[in-house]
Design a protein around this motif. Sequence first.
Motif, short mmCIF file in Angstrom:
data_model
loop_
_atom_site.label_atom_id
_atom_site.label_comp_id
_atom_site.label_asym_id
_atom_site.label_seq_id
_atom_site.Cartn_x
_atom_site.Cartn_y
_atom_site.Cartn_z
N CYS A 27 -3.15 -0.65 -8.49
CA CYS A 27 -1.62 -0.19 -9.15
C CYS A 27 -0.91 1.00 -9.38
O CYS A 27 -1.76 1.20 -9.91
N LYS A 28 0.22 1.35 -8.43
CA LYS A 28 0.34 2.47 -9.25
C LYS A 28 2.23 2.33 -8.38
O LYS A 28 2.68 1.93 -7.63
N SER A 30 5.93 5.07 -7.45
CA SER A 30 6.03 5.64 -7.02
C SER A 30 7.00 6.64 -8.05
O SER A 30 8.22 6.00 -8.45
N LYS A 87 -0.34 -7.79 0.35
CA LYS A 87 -0.44 -6.44 1.32
C LYS A 87 -2.19 -6.98 2.05
O LYS A 87 -1.41 -6.67 3.92
N GLN A 133 1.44 -2.12 -3.48
CA GLN A 133 0.18 -1.66 -3.54
C GLN A 133 -1.11 -3.25 -3.47
O GLN A 133 -1.98 -2.73 -3.91
N ASP A 148 -4.79 -6.92 -10.02
CA ASP A 148 -4.65 -6.57 -8.94
C ASP A 148 -5.59 -7.69 -7.37
O ASP A 148 -5.01 -8.38 -7.60
#
Length: 281
Positions: A27-28, A30, A87, A133, A148
């Motif tokens: 996970c990130k 922006s 995703k 993500q 995740d």
Amino acid sequence: MKSKNAGSPDRPLLHGLLMAGLLLAGCKTSEPDGAGQLDPAYGPGWSAVHADSRNSDYSPMQGPRKVVPAWQRKFEGTINLGPTTGKQGHVYLTTNAGDCHLYAMDPRTGKTIWCSNEVNKFAVASSALVDAQGCLYIADNEAMHAFDATGRLLWETKIKGFPLSAQFTHTGRLIFITHIGIIYVLDRKNGAFMLDPHPLLADLPSDPDFDPRACMRGTADCPCANTLAVDQATGRFFFTYWAPGAAQACIKAMVYSEKNEPSIGALWENTALPGGECFQS
């Protein structure tokens, strides 16, 4: 590894049958661009309980003219809300059955990829929110959790009350309101509070009960019985609220901003809802 946000403040219905032919959807977050905006947090596919931040229940994709069943999957317990997709195309579903209450399933076969017991049975009243993500966010009546795409618990933050699904702000944060009327905004990287929890009332129960039946019916016993709708252009968000002692529920509009520092402000409310009931459906 399991990590907790230890410094945090305090913290049916459709029998399980699912038939799927669904769109493919670390996970990130922006960093803000020159205009102070973050890249859209929502992942491709059906990433939120009602598709997107607006609760539109709409996709611009043209549907196929002929549809045939691909598979079906039964659960012993109940399924309250439809699935979301991430995703990788995984199908995420919540149920109150057995030991696992959050499932990731293969969209081609319906087989379980992984399931988690990190959330309790009350997570059945929410759908997982999926970011770009592939990380997902879902609460029970004790904490908000982040996972995740492999099902590993990334963090959990203790909350008070139960949110019926979460959304993302226009700045990529996690925002939700619990059934007793407390608004939370968390950093989705680590679950940290962007600002103190924002209660709609000064006096709230220290140990609130959560009755799923009251929230499904949208009664006064569940003051906030729906998912926030968020305007990604302005930071405004909208929700239903049945204030204590009121004859019926209202619609409230508020705004989240990070212009100087994270803040929540009231905008308006409309008390003219016919019958006063708002349903999470």
